[in-house]
Design a protein around this motif. Structure first.
Motif, mmCIF file in Angstrom:
data_model
loop_
_atom_site.group_PDB
_atom_site.id
_atom_site.type_symbol
_atom_site.label_atom_id
_atom_site.label_comp_id
_atom_site.label_asym_id
_atom_site.label_seq_id
_atom_site.Cartn_x
_atom_site.Cartn_y
_atom_site.Cartn_z
ATOM 1 N N ASN A 82 -18.641 36.674 -12.318
ATOM 2 C CA ASN A 82 -18.908 38.114 -12.290
ATOM 3 C C ASN A 82 -19.905 38.426 -13.398
ATOM 4 O O ASN A 82 -19.593 38.235 -14.574
ATOM 5 C CB ASN A 82 -17.628 38.916 -12.521
ATOM 6 N N ASN A 93 -20.566 39.307 -7.856
ATOM 7 C CA ASN A 93 -19.135 39.607 -7.790
ATOM 8 C C ASN A 93 -18.351 38.456 -7.174
ATOM 9 O O ASN A 93 -18.501 38.156 -5.990
ATOM 10 C CB ASN A 93 -18.889 40.871 -6.960
ATOM 11 N N GLU A 145 -23.319 41.261 -14.451
ATOM 12 C CA GLU A 145 -24.138 42.422 -14.140
ATOM 13 C C GLU A 145 -25.448 42.289 -14.909
ATOM 14 O O GLU A 145 -25.445 42.127 -16.127
ATOM 15 C CB GLU A 145 -23.402 43.693 -14.566
ATOM 16 N N PHE A 181 -25.618 42.852 -9.259
ATOM 17 C CA PHE A 181 -24.217 42.531 -9.472
ATOM 18 C C PHE A 181 -23.879 41.213 -8.784
ATOM 19 O O PHE A 181 -24.174 41.044 -7.601
ATOM 20 C CB PHE A 181 -23.308 43.610 -8.869
#
Length: 119
Positions: free
Chosen positions: A23, A7, A25, A5
């Motif tokens: 952001n 972030n 994933e 991840f």
């Protein structure tokens, strides 16, 4: 399954904001590519994942936890600047340097990897 991840990644160089709250994933078993024009933050993003630069803000997590040094053994990336030895075929180079990490990936097919266009 491992998940990486990114972030809220932010990074500036000499007052120029390069990463503006990234952001993303990344899930294991998949291949990802970062595409874009020069200067949009692709290399900065990769370097931040591999702890080669310090972020101004944000965090990088592996399965919800901060990355430890030993976690880097599961990451692999291939950049445009990796030089192929002049006397080596592309498949041989990939087999030696990259395919070992994909052989454990569900659905990996060596026959597909040996396709005639990469010899």
């Amino acid at each position: 399954m491992n998940t990486l991840f990114l972030n809220g990644l932010k990074k500036s160089f000499k007052g120029k904001e390069v990463l503006r709250g990234i952001n993303i994933e990344f899930k294991s078993g998949k291949i990802y590519a970062l595409l874009g024009l020069n200067g949009v933050g692709k290399t900065t993003t990769i370097k931040s994942i591999f702890n080669e630069i310090f972020l101004d803000e944000g965090e990088i997590l592996l399965n919800g936890e901060k990355i430890k040094k030993e976690d880097y053994s599961i990451f692999h990336y291939f950049s445009e600047n990796d030089d192929l030895p002049k006397d080596m075929k592309i498949y041989s180079f990939l087999e030696k340097n990259y395919f070992y990490c994909y052989k454990t990936t569900k659905g990996f097919s060596e026959n597909l990897a040996k396709h005639k266009y990469i010899y």
